[in-house]
Design an enzyme around this catalytic site. Sequence first.
Site, PDB file in Angstrom:
ATOM      1  N   HIS A   1       0.827  -1.221   0.000  1.00  0.00           N
ATOM      2  CA  HIS A   1       0.000   0.000   0.000  1.00  0.00           C
ATOM      3  C   HIS A   1       0.858   1.266   0.000  1.00  0.00           C
ATOM      4  O   HIS A   1       0.527   2.241   0.660  1.00  0.00           O
ATOM      5  CB  HIS A   1      -0.944   0.003   1.209  1.00  0.00           C
TER       6      HIS A   1
ATOM      7  N   ASN B   1      -3.971  -6.049  -4.461  1.00  0.00           N
ATOM      8  CA  ASN B   1      -5.404  -6.297  -4.343  1.00  0.00           C
ATOM      9  C   ASN B   1      -6.235  -5.214  -5.012  1.00  0.00           C
ATOM     10  O   ASN B   1      -7.405  -5.413  -5.305  1.00  0.00           O
ATOM     11  CB  ASN B   1      -5.806  -6.435  -2.875  1.00  0.00           C
TER      12      ASN B   1
ATOM     13  N   ASP C   1      -0.769  -4.999   5.984  1.00  0.00           N
ATOM     14  CA  ASP C   1      -1.755  -5.890   5.339  1.00  0.00           C
ATOM     15  C   ASP C   1      -1.402  -6.133   3.885  1.00  0.00           C
ATOM     16  O   ASP C   1      -0.677  -5.365   3.259  1.00  0.00           O
ATOM     17  CB  ASP C   1      -3.157  -5.283   5.434  1.00  0.00           C
ATOM     18  N   GLU C   2      -1.924  -7.225   3.372  1.00  0.00           N
ATOM     19  CA  GLU C   2      -1.944  -7.531   1.938  1.00  0.00           C
ATOM     20  C   GLU C   2      -0.580  -7.434   1.257  1.00  0.00           C
ATOM     21  O   GLU C   2      -0.476  -6.910   0.141  1.00  0.00           O
ATOM     22  CB  GLU C   2      -2.950  -6.606   1.221  1.00  0.00           C
ATOM     23  N   LEU C   3       0.446  -7.927   1.906  1.00  0.00           N
ATOM     24  CA  LEU C   3       1.751  -7.986   1.250  1.00  0.00           C
ATOM     25  C   LEU C   3       1.646  -8.970   0.072  1.00  0.00           C
ATOM     26  O   LEU C   3       1.188 -10.101   0.218  1.00  0.00           O
ATOM     27  CB  LEU C   3       2.792  -8.441   2.267  1.00  0.00           C
TER      28      LEU C   3
END
Lengths: 553, 553
Positions: free
Chosen positions: B270, B295, B334-336
């Site tokens: 992000h 994502n 989050d969301e690596l």
Amino acid sequence: MAHILALILTALVVCSPAFALWPLPKDLQTGSKALRLADDFDIQLSVQRAPADLQAAVARTKGYLKTDKLQRLVVGRGENDRTAIKSAKELSSLTVSLTSNETVRSISEEAMDALEDRVETYSLTVPGDGSDATLKANSTLGLFRGLTTFGQLWYEFDDITYTLEAPIQIKDAPAYPYRGFMLDTARNYFPISDIMRTLDAMSWVKINTFHWHIVDSQSFPLEVSGFTEISGKGAYSATDVYTSKDVEEIVSYAAARGIDVMVEVDTPGHTDAIGQSHPEHIACNQGTPWATFANEPPAGQLRFTNTATVNFTTDLIAAVAKMFPSKYFSTGGDELNEACYAADTQTQQELNATGKTLEQALSTFTVSTHQALLKLQKTPVVWEEMVLAHNVTLSNTTIVMVWISSDDVVAVAKKGYRFIHAASDYFYLDCGAGGWVGANPSGNSWCDPFKTWQFSYSFDPTGNLTTEESKLVMGGEHLLWTEQSNQHNLDPIVWPRAASGAELFWTGPGKNISTALPRLHDVAFRMEQRGIGTIPLQPLWCALRPGTCDLTA
Amino acid sequence: MAHILALILTALVVCSPAFALWPLPKDLQTGSKALRLADDFDIQLSVQRAPADLQAAVARTKGYLKTDKLQRLVVGRGENDRTAIKSAKELSSLTVSLTSNETVRSISEEAMDALEDRVETYSLTVPGDGSDATLKANSTLGLFRGLTTFGQLWYEFDDITYTLEAPIQIKDAPAYPYRGFMLDTARNYFPISDIMRTLDAMSWVKINTFHWHIVDSQSFPLEVSGFTEISGKGAYSATDVYTSKDVEEIVSYAAARGIDVMVEVDTPGHTDAIGQSHPEHIACNQGTPWATFANEPPAGQLRFTNTATVNFTTDLIAAVAKMFPSKYFSTGGDELNEACYAADTQTQQELNATGKTLEQALSTFTVSTHQALLKLQKTPVVWEEMVLAHNVTLSNTTIVMVWISSDDVVAVAKKGYRFIHAASDYFYLDCGAGGWVGANPSGNSWCDPFKTWQFSYSFDPTGNLTTEESKLVMGGEHLLWTEQSNQHNLDPIVWPRAASGAELFWTGPGKNISTALPRLHDVAFRMEQRGIGTIPLQPLWCALRPGTCDLTA
């Protein structure tokens, strides 16, 4: 890698239309020259005895050209256009004229005829060499549509109003005569300023009918001459009422913007608010458990088996019809609850006394109310149940609104009625916002999921219809039921989403979603500049990079 | 039948609390006497050297008592109370005092300690005989919570401010120390006035933490001293930036309202916005197809295998941390996306050169950024993946935010970390609004359905946890991700819905939804009186008739 990406992005920008026309015209030719509005740019109205509403539309268009200040939605917001626009040719004038000056009618008069007369055609030419632009039509309503289009051609950067796509040649006409928007003002009340603002936004995307679901079981916010006790007791408060003056103002504001106001007085269901002043006319008035007697609280339906109630309703509908100049009037007819009548002693006694079935009584009732409309030269409009679920005698001019499901379209067409697409599975703006019936933790929206603009836009108005049946399609509309809406979320729920229906029914189906998206971003941003509380369809990062955020990009 | 219904409705009204406390206090005793505020009613601040923010809070409370003008949500809106309130005793004064005047700290100072010190306790007594009301606490923050409660006790009718439930005795303290609200200002930017307004609304329902997801891949709207190039290139525009002055203003506005501002700089994913100024630190910078590398678009993550990037990020986080006085700081996590690093030549070379695995490098990176926070006496906060999906060395003081699913709560608790409920399946306010990734007609919201207030409210913070594990629950928050939000739908999406989490984590779970609903209507209407764009939870017909629209009514 960054360099390659830059190339890809440039390519995407070039592929997408550089101006924000919405709905897309039927026939559009564009060039690639920069053209700017001269400082003294003016719109010349070359119409004899030009009606006041046409003059006002010209003035509004000139105002928007000055105040829109919409920068291009690209990285740099027009910075890269600087050189081209500094040296661009200047457009000094748009000349607006009718192809015939024989009988010049006002936009407002013609707005009443848009469904039958197809008076929305226009042609617009903007040369690339600085010579005068021209707008022509055979109607003032057509000219108004053309002015709306002209107002969408321009971006602004550094106080210069410009396009990069001159010359521009447009010949335009709608694919379908009916493009509507429905607002429910009964579940929760909306001040007239919200309706006015909504009418403005509708006109910018060439929506031509405001379907006003004005009253329902929850409240009756319409003051009707001769029936003032209904709003007196059935409105939420003395101020949450549309007076005849309010209605006049709304109708004339709409008409001047090419919008016909088609009012709906839903009958015989959805009428419990009448029971506050006339309990004698309402079966299962606020009856409990409500879920047995109605699809939502409060229960309460007109006792249509009763002659006095038939006469009362007929007179009420005639009185309301006289408030609205539209040639169309909806008497509703959805979600009739039979359990309510089965539990109503008076209804059962009357059925026994007359020997009629409930269906026969419903037909008598409907014939009576519709006769009142036909006498006033108005065409009745009904929800789909009146032709699919009931056996009611209807004029063959009746127009049907399909709402329960788009699957019902074929059955309505087979009955031979003209119809309007208003199906919940494509066009209900309130879906996806969760259930609202109180203590119900797992209650979702009955019509989940949320209808995205992409989904509405992908609808096919003539899917599964024969060529003959396809001629019955009048058009379609987005609808907002307002159990969970008020003035604060009106704009965010409706705009820019409802514009997808506006283009679908003006331009016709089958258009590309990817190329529509950048234009729809422009719609949202332009509307915001004009005071509408539009929401973003994507992060601004995506809006500035057309195509980049597509799932397949 | 109408008569019986009237009786039923009366019974329902009596059963529901007649005043609009939200969140419900821990211990509440009420009577049934009418009591009105005297014309010269005043709040007496009996605190030595009263801090300026407490004085301001008293002034605001007095202002709301005059301007709220909230009528009771019953049929008649208080008309039936007329007789009782005309002859009611008058309350002339509320005396506000600390139980100890030894070390008087400001609300703002105490707001920084709310998570550890439980300084939000207060007691409030409003006698029924007109004698003075008293508010006591052992902290100014407790007094502020009590003032907020006092401001919710009153309705207005005919210019009389009154309650029907005197005497009132309240002893109150929160069930959980953390009650938060998260706003994402990176997908789309929000002017600071929107944040201020949101902070006000938060304070009215005793939310004590503003979790500010301030930057992300789409934009970096934070001007950081020493790193101004990041916002210079990564913000949406030169004006879509929070300067250090803006941050100071927001932090102090929040603190004066008992709210701690916990900022989040999400890393290492992000972060693509940093790539606009520092492409050297970003792997798969705007890489395509984005769906392979992130994502949501744009892809781009910090090259945490690179020592320069580790140092850069550590310095950046330290610099941001110094802008915010909060003792908490979220580094996200989050969301690596591993495919991004697999495709990044530099990352692969660095892994080869150091002989580290990606997980080991991630741990080195995290230890470095967290060390910077610990040095500043700040507690790191991370998204759940940092303990569930990765093998990263973390301080055991680290606080974990559960977001993917409430099913993950047990696994986080088993790891022994304190945690905050922020699960998408209960608390994500953006769910249910449809998909936004471009050309995707059937794309719905990934976290459908919409989370209704009833559903959030029914959450059990200690469900499936042992007694020991339950002690790890810090509280919870509602969250707004803003891919499809801007200032126009901020209020409608958040309020009054997010108040359900505020009561859940203040009062504790298991409360009755049916009796909560009328109070929540009051929250919505009172907030609207104070300038928040709240939406209706039901048609007004239902709001005026508590319980009547429940599914089982």
